[in-house]
Design a protein around this motif. Structure first.
Motif, mmCIF file in Angstrom:
data_model
loop_
_atom_site.group_PDB
_atom_site.id
_atom_site.type_symbol
_atom_site.label_atom_id
_atom_site.label_comp_id
_atom_site.label_asym_id
_atom_site.label_seq_id
_atom_site.Cartn_x
_atom_site.Cartn_y
_atom_site.Cartn_z
ATOM 1 N N ALA A 37 -4.959 -0.959 23.220
ATOM 2 C CA ALA A 37 -4.094 -1.967 22.625
ATOM 3 C C ALA A 37 -3.457 -2.823 23.701
ATOM 4 C CB ALA A 37 -3.031 -1.294 21.786
ATOM 5 N N GLY A 132 -4.657 5.145 9.980
ATOM 6 C CA GLY A 132 -3.615 5.257 11.005
ATOM 7 C C GLY A 132 -3.995 4.543 12.294
ATOM 8 N N GLY A 133 -3.051 3.805 12.841
ATOM 9 C CA GLY A 133 -3.215 3.229 14.166
ATOM 10 C C GLY A 133 -4.031 1.952 14.271
ATOM 11 N N VAL A 134 -4.453 1.385 13.149
ATOM 12 C CA VAL A 134 -5.303 0.186 13.231
ATOM 13 C C VAL A 134 -4.502 -1.103 13.491
ATOM 14 C CG1 VAL A 134 -7.181 1.122 11.824
ATOM 15 C CG2 VAL A 134 -5.303 -0.111 10.717
ATOM 16 N N GLY A 135 -3.193 -1.012 13.294
ATOM 17 C CA GLY A 135 -2.361 -2.200 13.532
ATOM 18 C C GLY A 135 -1.655 -2.679 12.260
ATOM 19 N N LYS A 136 -1.459 -1.774 11.306
ATOM 20 C CA LYS A 136 -0.789 -2.151 10.049
ATOM 21 C C LYS A 136 0.612 -2.700 10.326
ATOM 22 C CE LYS A 136 -1.001 2.073 8.510
ATOM 23 N NZ LYS A 136 -1.801 2.638 9.586
ATOM 24 N N THR A 137 1.370 -1.953 11.156
ATOM 25 C CA THR A 137 2.750 -2.370 11.414
ATOM 26 C C THR A 137 2.783 -3.726 12.108
ATOM 27 O OG1 THR A 137 3.320 -0.046 11.633
ATOM 28 C CG2 THR A 137 4.945 -1.632 12.436
ATOM 29 N N SER A 138 1.928 -3.898 13.109
ATOM 30 C CA SER A 138 1.933 -5.170 13.854
ATOM 31 C C SER A 138 1.586 -6.323 12.913
ATOM 32 C CB SER A 138 0.923 -5.122 15.005
ATOM 33 O OG SER A 138 1.144 -3.992 15.796
ATOM 34 N N ASP A 160 6.039 4.144 5.600
ATOM 35 C CA ASP A 160 5.283 5.093 6.417
ATOM 36 C C ASP A 160 6.265 6.123 6.974
ATOM 37 O OD1 ASP A 160 3.834 6.453 8.280
ATOM 38 O OD2 ASP A 160 3.030 4.676 9.288
ATOM 39 N N SER A 164 7.187 2.774 12.477
ATOM 40 C CA SER A 164 7.122 2.118 13.778
ATOM 41 C C SER A 164 7.649 0.692 13.720
ATOM 42 C CB SER A 164 5.708 2.192 14.349
ATOM 43 O OG SER A 164 4.748 2.100 13.349
ATOM 44 N N ASN A 384 -8.902 -5.986 12.973
ATOM 45 C CA ASN A 384 -8.005 -6.159 14.119
ATOM 46 C C ASN A 384 -8.639 -5.655 15.413
ATOM 47 O OD1 ASN A 384 -5.599 -6.759 15.430
ATOM 48 N ND2 ASN A 384 -4.631 -4.808 14.904
ATOM 49 N N GLN A 385 -8.127 -6.158 16.508
ATOM 50 C CA GLN A 385 -8.488 -5.682 17.857
ATOM 51 C C GLN A 385 -9.946 -5.951 18.217
ATOM 52 O OE1 GLN A 385 -7.012 -1.724 18.618
ATOM 53 N NE2 GLN A 385 -5.062 -2.126 17.639
ATOM 54 N N PRO A 426 -7.906 -10.843 17.200
ATOM 55 C CA PRO A 426 -8.328 -10.399 18.529
ATOM 56 C C PRO A 426 -7.473 -9.279 19.104
ATOM 57 C CG PRO A 426 -7.024 -12.382 18.702
ATOM 58 C CD PRO A 426 -7.175 -12.113 17.232
ATOM 59 N N VAL A 428 -5.253 -8.363 21.862
ATOM 60 C CA VAL A 428 -4.516 -9.121 22.878
ATOM 61 C C VAL A 428 -4.117 -8.193 24.016
ATOM 62 C CG1 VAL A 428 -3.677 -10.848 21.238
ATOM 63 C CG2 VAL A 428 -2.269 -8.871 21.730
ATOM 64 N N GLU A 431 1.126 -5.255 24.698
ATOM 65 C CA GLU A 431 1.548 -4.553 23.499
ATOM 66 C C GLU A 431 2.373 -5.522 22.645
ATOM 67 O OE1 GLU A 431 3.528 -0.915 24.328
ATOM 68 O OE2 GLU A 431 3.062 -0.132 22.322
ATOM 69 N N ILE A 432 2.117 -5.475 21.346
ATOM 70 C CA ILE A 432 2.826 -6.396 20.460
ATOM 71 C C ILE A 432 4.199 -5.798 20.147
ATOM 72 C CG2 ILE A 432 2.699 -7.644 18.251
ATOM 73 C CD1 ILE A 432 0.367 -8.240 20.084
HETATM 74 N N1 LIG Z 1 -4.416 -7.142 17.969
HETATM 75 C C1 LIG Z 1 -3.824 -6.291 18.786
HETATM 76 N N2 LIG Z 1 -3.929 -6.460 20.123
HETATM 77 C C2 LIG Z 1 -3.331 -5.616 20.955
HETATM 78 N N3 LIG Z 1 -2.608 -4.565 20.578
HETATM 79 C C3 LIG Z 1 -2.470 -4.325 19.266
HETATM 80 C C4 LIG Z 1 -3.060 -5.182 18.302
HETATM 81 N N4 LIG Z 1 -2.746 -4.701 17.085
HETATM 82 C C5 LIG Z 1 -1.997 -3.607 17.266
HETATM 83 N N5 LIG Z 1 -1.836 -3.374 18.573
HETATM 84 C C6 LIG Z 1 -1.135 -2.256 19.200
HETATM 85 O O1 LIG Z 1 -1.723 -1.050 18.719
HETATM 86 C C7 LIG Z 1 -0.736 -0.041 18.572
HETATM 87 C C8 LIG Z 1 -0.740 0.467 17.146
HETATM 88 O O2 LIG Z 1 -0.369 -0.615 16.315
HETATM 89 P P1 LIG Z 1 0.498 -0.427 15.001
HETATM 90 O O3 LIG Z 1 1.672 0.441 15.257
HETATM 91 O O4 LIG Z 1 0.712 -1.783 14.453
HETATM 92 O O5 LIG Z 1 -0.558 0.358 14.129
HETATM 93 P P2 LIG Z 1 -0.338 1.148 12.764
HETATM 94 O O6 LIG Z 1 -1.613 1.046 12.027
HETATM 95 O O7 LIG Z 1 0.876 0.665 12.080
HETATM 96 O O8 LIG Z 1 -0.102 2.598 13.331
HETATM 97 P P3 LIG Z 1 0.447 3.904 12.530
HETATM 98 O O9 LIG Z 1 -0.593 4.261 11.535
HETATM 99 O O10 LIG Z 1 0.584 4.896 13.634
HETATM 100 O O11 LIG Z 1 1.746 3.481 11.900
HETATM 101 C C9 LIG Z 1 0.588 -0.684 18.991
HETATM 102 O O12 LIG Z 1 0.821 -0.353 20.322
HETATM 103 C C10 LIG Z 1 0.335 -2.177 18.837
HETATM 104 O O13 LIG Z 1 1.108 -2.951 19.742
#
Ligand SMILES: Nc1ncnc2c1ncn2[C@@H]1O[C@H](COP(=O)(O)OP(=O)(O)OP(=O)(O)O)[C@@H](O)[C@H]1O
Length: 447
Positions: A37, A132-138, A160, A164, A384-385, A426, A428, A431-432
């Motif tokens: 990330a 989990g962890g795909v970037g839902k929160t961001s 959740d 986060s 994402n990513q 993309p 990035v 860390e967001i």
């Molecule tokens: N497009 C992106 N580019 C770079 N980093 C990213 C991107 N999207 C998310 N991240 C990073 O990936 C990590 C996980 O993102 P995030 O917390 O949004 O995921 P999540 O799906 O909400 O996780 P969880 O299931 O654990 O709640 C964070 O460190 C976030 O900054």
């Protein structure tokens, strides 16, 4: 593409809130999810830029960009490098630290249809969910910031259990109440529903003998009516050991509050950062479940009360009060409202977030199938990513990219997912964290 020139630090922005560990551009190690990330894998051509950074952290620099005079604002890298950039030149005066927050991919290609999402002042709900962890929160937080910056008083809610939102906004939003988020132009509030705390409170109050604790607690959760009416069914004891799904029940009861309480009426956009898939599906099916349970309780109550009134009338005593069933019926109606809300294409949308891996895509496909079964409207899928076409000799990058392309191809062929609007986001290279970074990500994703 220059993103930096459009990044303006909002008033109240405090750079010291944002923390960032610069990466070294080393591609030799296999990155973990978190390190991916923050992109350890930066083509060597660009590493000097990162090494030249003089500010303590990059998010600080993203924010400071906006304070820099226009002439000092960043230039884009040559297009041939295939990067999206947000910044910089390291030779500028120290005072105006600049940073190139580069996405390691081409920007989102498909248009998310943000114009539709932002149009109108009728309240709309967006639920973002996925593995989990795909970037839902961001993605959820960036959408909330974008709505607020487009004039919508916005509420972002985390259901959740592993919250986060606080990390994402780099602000303490815990506590189970509405907390204002510093930064965006229109009011943005966040709410982390804290199941751990709620469960603990539940246990404590349900141990009180008189049962009033349960009622107070449930009042606070918008479920007071239920506690009142079920007091004689020893609800406290029943809930002493919390039943599975309590977290989701708490989240739902908050939704009920949104629907009815005047203090929430100002919000025209409500964004949910939902729990990973399994929890979310439970959350979505809960109104049905509760509706049925309440229905059963109502029937039971009615049977008891008609039996009691028959006995009492035989003995010439006054009729028992009939308010209880009415009140329960009202609660049942609320549940129906929530269920309707989840299914209402005009006001609600579930956005699936995924990453381009076979596992994540497969899970997204199953999630979409389940959402369809629950009749929950879904039209968008964020992938994402995504890595860029490799512009260097980084072997890891090109292998990873090929893998990702296969996963994208899989989406096109998947019967569940192929009909959705696919938004490519993309990866990035920072860390967001914090409003400026979320704004940056939001401007890439939500177009
Ligand atoms: N497009 C992106 N580019 C770079 N980093 C990213 C991107 N999207 C998310 N991240 C990073 O990936 C990590 C996980 O993102 P995030 O917390 O949004 O995921 P999540 O799906 O909400 O996780 P969880 O299931 O654990 O709640 C964070 O460190 C976030 O900054």
């Amino acid at each position: 593409m220059v993103y930096g020139s459009s990044t303006r630090a909002p008033s109240g922005y405090n750079p010291s809130l944002y923390k960032y560990q610069p990466t070294n551009g080393n591609c030799s190690k296999t990155p973990t999810r978190k390190t991916m990330a923050s992109s350890t894998c930066i083509p060597s051509t660009f590493t000097p830029i990162l090494h030249n950074l003089t500010a303590r952290n990059s998010m600080t620099m993203v924010g400071l960009l906006s304070y820099a005079p226009k002439t000092l604002r960043p230039l884009s890298l040559p297009k041939s490098f295939g990067f999206s950039s947000l910044s910089t030149a390291a030779k500028l005066p120290r005072k105006f630290f600049q940073l190139q927050v580069r996405s390691v991919a081409t920007p989102a290609e498909a248009v998310a249809g943000f114009d539709d999402m932002v149009a109108g002042t009728q309240r709309k709900y967006y639920m973002l969910g996925g593995k989990g962890g795909v970037g839902k929160t961001s993605c959820a937080a960036s959408l909330a910031v974008k709505f607020a910056n487009n004039g919508h008083p916005t509420l972002v809610v985390s259901t959740d259990p592993a919250h986060s939102l606080s990390d994402s906004f780099a602000q303490d939003l815990a506590g189970g109440t509405l907390v204002p988020v510093d930064g965006p132009e229109a009011p943005l509030f966040a709410l982390e529903i804290n199941p751990e705390k709620a469960r603990e409170e539940f246990r404590n109050v349900s141990q009180k003998n008189d049962g009033t604790g349960v009622k107070d607690f449930m009042d606070g959760m918008g479920l007071g009516m239920l506690a009142e009416q079920l007091g004689d069914l020893k609800l406290g004891e029943l809930l002493d050991t919390p039943p599975p799904g309590l977290d989701e029940a708490l989240a739902i009861s908050k939704v009920i509050q949104f629907l009815e309480a005047p203090e929430y009426s100002m919000f025209t956009r409500i964004v949910f950062d939902t729990a990973p898939t399994g929890h979310t599906l439970r959350l979505l099916s809960l109104p049905d479940f509760l509706d049925q349970s309440i229905g059963k309780i109502l029937q039971l109550k009615q049977k008891i009360s008609s039996a009691t009134s028959a006995i009492k009338s035989v003995f010439g005593q006054e009729q028992p009060q009939m308010g209880a069933a009415d009140k329960l019926e009202k609660l049942r109606e609320r549940m129906i409202k929530v269920r309707e809300l989840f299914h209402d294409t005009d006001s609600t949308e579930f956005v699936i977030v995924t990453i381009p891996t076979v596992m994540a895509v497969s899970e997204s496909s199953r999630l979409h199938a389940s959402l369809k079964k629950e009749s929950v409207p879904v039209t968008r899928l964020i992938v994402n990513q995504i890595l860029p076409p490799s512009a260097s000799d980084c072997k890891f990058c090109s292998i990873k990219r090929k893998d990702q392309m296969r996963a994208l191809d899989m989406i096109q062929k998947d019967t569940e997912l192929s009909g959705l609007t696919v938004i490519q986001a993309p990866l990035v290279d920072v860390e967001i964290r914090g409003v400026p970074a979320l704004r940056f990500l939001g401007d890439i994703i939500w177009k």
